[in-house]
Design a protein around this motif. Structure first.
Motif, short mmCIF file in Angstrom:
data_model
loop_
_atom_site.label_atom_id
_atom_site.label_comp_id
_atom_site.label_asym_id
_atom_site.label_seq_id
_atom_site.Cartn_x
_atom_site.Cartn_y
_atom_site.Cartn_z
N ARG A 183 0.83 -1.21 0.00
CA ARG A 183 0.00 0.00 0.00
C ARG A 183 0.86 1.26 0.00
O ARG A 183 0.57 2.21 -0.72
CB ARG A 183 -0.95 0.02 1.21
N LEU A 184 1.92 1.29 0.80
CA LEU A 184 2.76 2.47 0.88
C LEU A 184 3.45 2.77 -0.45
O LEU A 184 3.76 3.92 -0.74
CB LEU A 184 3.79 2.34 2.01
N GLU A 185 3.67 1.74 -1.26
CA GLU A 185 4.27 1.95 -2.59
C GLU A 185 3.33 2.72 -3.52
O GLU A 185 3.78 3.47 -4.38
CB GLU A 185 4.61 0.61 -3.25
N VAL A 186 2.01 2.50 -3.38
CA VAL A 186 1.07 3.08 -4.33
C VAL A 186 0.27 4.26 -3.78
O VAL A 186 -0.35 4.99 -4.54
CB VAL A 186 0.08 2.02 -4.88
N LEU A 187 0.28 4.43 -2.46
CA LEU A 187 -0.48 5.54 -1.88
C LEU A 187 0.13 6.88 -2.26
O LEU A 187 1.35 7.02 -2.33
CB LEU A 187 -0.55 5.41 -0.35
N ARG A 188 -0.74 7.83 -2.47
CA ARG A 188 -0.30 9.17 -2.86
C ARG A 188 -0.83 10.19 -1.85
O ARG A 188 -2.03 10.47 -1.82
CB ARG A 188 -0.83 9.49 -4.25
N PRO A 189 0.07 10.72 -1.01
CA PRO A 189 -0.37 11.73 -0.04
C PRO A 189 -0.86 12.99 -0.77
O PRO A 189 -0.24 13.44 -1.72
CB PRO A 189 0.87 12.05 0.79
N VAL A 190 -1.98 13.51 -0.32
CA VAL A 190 -2.56 14.72 -0.92
C VAL A 190 -2.25 15.89 0.01
O VAL A 190 -2.77 15.96 1.11
CB VAL A 190 -4.08 14.57 -1.10
N PRO A 191 -1.39 16.79 -0.43
CA PRO A 191 -1.04 17.93 0.42
C PRO A 191 -2.16 18.97 0.45
O PRO A 191 -2.95 19.08 -0.50
CB PRO A 191 0.21 18.51 -0.24
N TYR A 192 -2.23 19.68 1.53
CA TYR A 192 -3.19 20.77 1.66
C TYR A 192 -2.76 21.92 0.76
O TYR A 192 -1.58 22.22 0.63
CB TYR A 192 -3.26 21.24 3.11
N SER A 193 -3.74 22.58 0.16
CA SER A 193 -3.47 23.76 -0.64
C SER A 193 -4.40 24.87 -0.18
O SER A 193 -5.60 24.63 0.00
CB SER A 193 -3.73 23.47 -2.12
N PRO A 194 -3.90 26.09 0.02
CA PRO A 194 -4.77 27.20 0.43
C PRO A 194 -5.94 27.43 -0.52
O PRO A 194 -6.96 27.97 -0.12
CB PRO A 194 -3.83 28.41 0.45
N GLN A 195 -5.82 26.99 -1.75
CA GLN A 195 -6.91 27.14 -2.73
C GLN A 195 -8.13 26.30 -2.35
O GLN A 195 -9.23 26.54 -2.85
CB GLN A 195 -6.42 26.74 -4.12
N GLN A 196 -7.95 25.33 -1.45
CA GLN A 196 -9.06 24.48 -1.03
C GLN A 196 -10.02 25.20 -0.08
O GLN A 196 -11.17 24.78 0.04
CB GLN A 196 -8.51 23.23 -0.32
N GLU A 197 -9.55 26.24 0.60
CA GLU A 197 -10.36 26.92 1.61
C GLU A 197 -11.73 27.28 1.07
O GLU A 197 -11.85 27.80 -0.04
CB GLU A 197 -9.65 28.17 2.13
N GLY A 198 -12.74 27.01 1.87
CA GLY A 198 -14.11 27.38 1.52
C GLY A 198 -14.85 26.35 0.70
O GLY A 198 -16.05 26.47 0.47
N LYS A 199 -14.14 25.30 0.24
CA LYS A 199 -14.78 24.23 -0.52
C LYS A 199 -14.35 22.89 0.05
O LYS A 199 -13.28 22.77 0.65
CB LYS A 199 -14.39 24.29 -2.00
N VAL A 200 -15.20 21.89 -0.16
CA VAL A 200 -14.92 20.55 0.34
C VAL A 200 -14.08 19.79 -0.68
O VAL A 200 -14.52 19.58 -1.82
CB VAL A 200 -16.23 19.77 0.62
N PHE A 201 -12.89 19.41 -0.25
CA PHE A 201 -12.01 18.56 -1.03
C PHE A 201 -11.45 17.47 -0.12
O PHE A 201 -11.74 17.45 1.08
CB PHE A 201 -10.85 19.37 -1.64
N PHE A 202 -10.62 16.62 -0.68
CA PHE A 202 -9.99 15.56 0.10
C PHE A 202 -9.26 16.16 1.30
O PHE A 202 -8.57 17.16 1.18
CB PHE A 202 -8.99 14.79 -0.79
N GLY A 203 -9.44 15.56 2.47
CA GLY A 203 -8.79 16.04 3.69
C GLY A 203 -9.61 17.02 4.49
O GLY A 203 -9.24 17.40 5.60
N ALA A 204 -10.75 17.46 3.96
CA ALA A 204 -11.58 18.46 4.64
C ALA A 204 -12.32 17.85 5.83
O ALA A 204 -12.73 16.70 5.81
CB ALA A 204 -12.60 19.05 3.68
N TRP A 205 -12.47 18.67 6.86
CA TRP A 205 -13.40 18.38 7.95
C TRP A 205 -14.70 19.07 7.56
O TRP A 205 -14.69 20.24 7.19
CB TRP A 205 -12.88 18.97 9.26
N VAL A 206 -15.79 18.34 7.64
CA VAL A 206 -17.08 18.86 7.20
C VAL A 206 -18.11 18.70 8.32
O VAL A 206 -18.20 17.65 8.94
CB VAL A 206 -17.59 18.10 5.95
N LYS A 207 -18.87 19.78 8.55
CA LYS A 207 -20.00 19.71 9.47
C LYS A 207 -21.26 19.92 8.66
O LYS A 207 -21.43 20.94 8.00
CB LYS A 207 -19.90 20.77 10.56
#
Length: 171
Positions: free
Chosen positions: A68-92
């Motif tokens: 799994r570690l060979e194929v997993l791709r970490p998704v870094p946070y980007s400030p462009q994500q703010e205000g929208k739901v993307f991977f890694g978001a906490w949602v209420k």
């Protein structure tokens, strides 16, 4: 979609687990198997049988983690994500009866020990992706279709957003 995505925190947890299993737990169990094997008849030796089985389980998990570690791709946070739901978001989410649902959208490899994590492949995560605060979200499952409203979105590792999480849960 999303099968090989993981948050940076999730990647670090899996790497730490692999390191622990390989460098600490496996050598300890190997030593116990060697000791128990030296006692004689292995077929009736409970210590040998138990630890040999445990060693097989460790080896299976180590193989799985390495693959799994060979194929997993970490998704870094980007400030462009703010205000929208993307991977890694906490949602209420809030429904019409003021029921709340709070979760983080993560990769499938991360959800095992977290009640408040939802796989990016889940119906609720899929329905939230790309949405903004106050947007309506319809969640369709085999049993029902329900309408929610996005009440809050934020990003960060759990320890970094603890105050935001508590505040979001209390609202």
């Amino acid at each position: 979609m999303g099968i090989n995505l993981i948050t940076q925190e999730g990647m670090e947890i899996l790497q730490k687990e692999l390191d622990f299993l390989w460098r600490i737990e496996r050598p300890e169990i190997t030593q116990k198997v060697t000791w128990a094997a030296g006692l004689g008849d292995r077929s009736e030796n409970a210590d040998y049988q138990f630890n040999k089985q445990k060693l097989r389980e460790i080896d299976r998990r180590v193989r799985h983690l390495r693959k799994r570690l060979e194929v997993l791709r970490p998704v870094p946070y980007s400030p462009q994500q703010e205000g929208k739901v993307f991977f890694g978001a906490w949602v209420k989410l809030v429904d019409d009866e003021d029921n709340t649902l709070f979760f983080r959208i993560v990769g499938a490899d991360e959800i095992a020990h977290h009640q408040d994590y939802s796989s990016i492949n889940s119906p609720i995560a899929k329905s939230c992706l790309g949405k903004e605060i106050d947007d309506e979200v319809y969640v369709q499952t085999e049993l029902l279709k329900k309408r929610w409203y996005i009440d809050n979105i934020f990003y960060g590792a759990p320890e970094l957003v603890k105050e935001k999480i508590i505040a979001a849960k209390e609202k």
